[in-house]
Structures are given as C-alpha cells and as structure tokens.
Design a protein around this motif. Sequence first.
Motif, short mmCIF file in Angstrom:
data_model
loop_
_atom_site.label_atom_id
_atom_site.label_comp_id
_atom_site.label_asym_id
_atom_site.label_seq_id
_atom_site.Cartn_x
_atom_site.Cartn_y
_atom_site.Cartn_z
N VAL A 166 -3.21 -8.42 -6.44
CA VAL A 166 -3.26 -7.09 -7.05
C VAL A 166 -4.63 -6.46 -6.86
CG1 VAL A 166 -3.97 -7.73 -9.39
CG2 VAL A 166 -2.50 -5.75 -9.05
N SER A 167 -5.70 -7.27 -6.82
CA SER A 167 -7.03 -6.70 -6.66
C SER A 167 -7.20 -6.06 -5.28
CB SER A 167 -8.11 -7.76 -6.88
OG SER A 167 -8.05 -8.76 -5.88
N VAL A 168 -6.55 -6.64 -4.27
CA VAL A 168 -6.61 -6.04 -2.93
C VAL A 168 -6.01 -4.65 -2.96
CG1 VAL A 168 -5.71 -6.21 -0.58
CG2 VAL A 168 -6.62 -8.24 -1.71
N SER A 169 -4.86 -4.50 -3.61
CA SER A 169 -4.22 -3.20 -3.67
C SER A 169 -5.00 -2.23 -4.55
CB SER A 169 -2.78 -3.34 -4.18
OG SER A 169 -2.01 -4.04 -3.24
N LEU A 170 -5.59 -2.75 -5.63
CA LEU A 170 -6.37 -1.88 -6.51
C LEU A 170 -7.61 -1.36 -5.81
CD1 LEU A 170 -6.05 -3.82 -9.87
CD2 LEU A 170 -5.21 -1.51 -9.42
N VAL A 171 -8.24 -2.21 -5.01
CA VAL A 171 -9.39 -1.75 -4.25
C VAL A 171 -8.95 -0.70 -3.24
CG1 VAL A 171 -11.09 -2.45 -2.52
CG2 VAL A 171 -10.77 -3.81 -4.58
N TYR A 172 -7.78 -0.97 -2.60
CA TYR A 172 -7.28 -0.02 -1.61
C TYR A 172 -6.95 1.31 -2.25
CZ TYR A 172 -4.10 2.21 1.69
OH TYR A 172 -3.48 3.11 2.51
N ASN A 209 0.82 -1.21 0.00
CA ASN A 209 0.00 0.00 0.00
C ASN A 209 0.86 1.26 0.00
OD1 ASN A 209 -2.37 -1.48 -0.02
ND2 ASN A 209 -2.57 -1.49 2.21
N PHE A 210 2.00 1.20 0.70
CA PHE A 210 2.92 2.35 0.67
C PHE A 210 3.40 2.61 -0.76
CE2 PHE A 210 7.37 3.67 0.41
CZ PHE A 210 7.30 4.92 1.01
N ILE A 211 3.76 1.55 -1.46
CA ILE A 211 4.22 1.70 -2.84
C ILE A 211 3.11 2.27 -3.72
CG2 ILE A 211 4.84 0.34 -4.89
CD1 ILE A 211 6.63 -1.35 -3.05
N CYS A 212 1.90 1.82 -3.53
CA CYS A 212 0.77 2.34 -4.32
C CYS A 212 0.49 3.81 -3.98
CB CYS A 212 -0.48 1.51 -4.07
SG CYS A 212 -0.39 -0.19 -4.65
N ASP A 213 0.73 4.18 -2.74
CA ASP A 213 0.39 5.52 -2.27
C ASP A 213 1.46 6.58 -2.51
OD1 ASP A 213 -2.17 5.44 -1.31
OD2 ASP A 213 -1.62 5.01 0.77
N TYR A 214 2.71 6.18 -2.48
CA TYR A 214 3.80 7.15 -2.40
C TYR A 214 3.79 8.07 -3.63
CZ TYR A 214 8.30 9.00 -0.93
OH TYR A 214 9.32 9.82 -0.50
N PRO A 215 3.66 9.36 -3.44
CA PRO A 215 3.39 10.25 -4.59
C PRO A 215 4.55 10.36 -5.58
CG PRO A 215 3.72 11.51 -2.56
CD PRO A 215 3.62 10.08 -2.15
N ALA A 216 5.78 10.11 -5.14
CA ALA A 216 6.92 10.27 -6.04
C ALA A 216 7.10 9.10 -6.99
CB ALA A 216 8.20 10.49 -5.23
N HIS A 251 -5.38 4.28 -7.94
CA HIS A 251 -4.44 4.90 -8.85
C HIS A 251 -3.14 4.11 -9.01
CE1 HIS A 251 -3.05 7.00 -5.04
NE2 HIS A 251 -1.95 6.43 -5.47
N LEU A 252 -3.17 2.79 -8.89
CA LEU A 252 -2.01 2.01 -9.24
C LEU A 252 -1.68 2.28 -10.71
CD1 LEU A 252 0.04 -0.23 -8.48
CD2 LEU A 252 -1.66 -1.89 -9.25
#
Length: 269
Positions: free
Chosen positions: A255-261, A235-242, A264-265
């Motif tokens: 991947v679906s868990v992270s996409l739901v979370y 989730n950190f990787i998906c979130d980190y703006p840089a 913007h992956l």
Amino acid sequence: MSVFTKISPTMLSGGALFRRGFASAAPTTKLFINGQFVESKSDKFLDVHNPATNEVVTRVPCATAAEMEAAGAAAVEAFKTWSQTSVLTRQQVMFKYQQLIKSNMDELSKLVTLEQGKTFVDAEGDVLRGLQVVEHCCSVTSLQLGETMPGISRDMDAVSYRVPLGVCAGVAPFNFPAMIPLWMFPVAVVCGNTYIFKPSERVPGATMLLVKLLQEAGCPDGVVNIIHGQHDAVNFICDYPAIRAISFVGSDQAVSVSLVYKQHLRRSH
C-alpha cells in the motif's frame, strides 16, 4: 483421485474463464468487462504455478490501459441504472448468489487449493468465511435503513438516508483467494454501487468463478468488472477519477508504494 485430477484450469479451458493458448500448454485467464469474459490483448502475462507440483496452471494477463479504461467506463455506465434499482431487487441477487456459492463450494475450494496451495479443508473454510459475508448481505433491507431524530430543535427534525456512493474498487491479496474478494464486491453491489476488482495475480481462479456465479445470479452487465495485473492495475484504481472508495487488503509495503505514487488513495482498510 486427487483434487488436482478432479479439476484444473485445463478442464476449464473450454469454458468462459480460461482459454488454452497455442504457444503454451497452460490456458490464459480472461478479464471480465461489461458482462463479458474478454481475452486480453496484453503482451505481458504472468505464470500461476500449482504450489504442489510447480506446474503452470494458467497465465494471467497484465491488462492494457485500454482494457482498464473499458472496465471503468462499464462501471460508470452501469451505476446509472443499478443505483436506481430497488433494495429488494438487489437483495434477490444476493439470495441467489449465496445459493450458487453453496452449490459450487467444492469447485471453488479446488481452485483455491490448486493455485494457492491450501489443504482442501482449509480452502473450504476460505470459501465459507466469504459465503457468510454474502449471507449477511441478504439482510440489506435492514442494513440500509436510515435514521430520524424528531425535535432536535424547535420545528426541526433530522433525517438521514443511506444512498449508493458510486463506482468502488478493491485490491485483494494472495492468501485468501475466495474470502477477501467476497468481503468486497458483494457488499458494495448490494448497496447499489458498481465495482472494479483486481484479484491477486497469483490466485485469479476463485475470483473468476465467483464473478461467473454472480452473473448467473442475475447481476447486470457492468456492475462488477475484473481486471488483472500488478502495479499498473493498482495505480489505475488509485487514479481513476470516477472511483469513490477503495478496499485494500495487503501488506504495508504494497500500500505504501501506491500511496507514494498517488497520495489521494481515498480509503484503505
């Protein structure tokens, strides 16, 4: 002598990759942030078992929020200078890296067998397929060529350039502990990007040795950073703006868990 008695995390515990803890017979795997192997301050660790014996061979930390932020900041800072290095400089790092991987093929293969359970021959194939990607990276001087198209219109030419994208990241699965990491960060790095990488928490050993070899090849501090963990790390990787691009190999459920979370992956493949 069996492969397990030739090399084990216990034997590596005095080095940079692992550290033996007082409360457990198994060493702990370190993070790699800004060129340093760092002992995590996390209070949550995951046991990695040798599939053949069920022995706990290492304990992997779930990196804290502060540690993941430090990895991100290191990648951002390193990009300022690494992106400006010449393509020939980056190519030289890959030349040295592929030779170091060849020289340490047995050690990498033993770590794959120890943690993932493949036969030694299969583990060698795992490393070899990754090595072939690094060898491909050595041709970056041709891969980075731009394109021109003169005269597309009156007094107009078209010119394209290939330039570094920024901070990139990767999330790898359990089944190919050497090959898949080598699909990811060497390609990004040789193109002038910096990287945050999360190996599978079940097989960290090969990645930690690979990043040590990359450092020995001359890759500067902060260009590649390794974090460990589970959902919070992804989730950190998906979130980190840089982070400008993400490489992902794994199940559709993961991947679906992270996409739901986080919708913007940017890129998964």
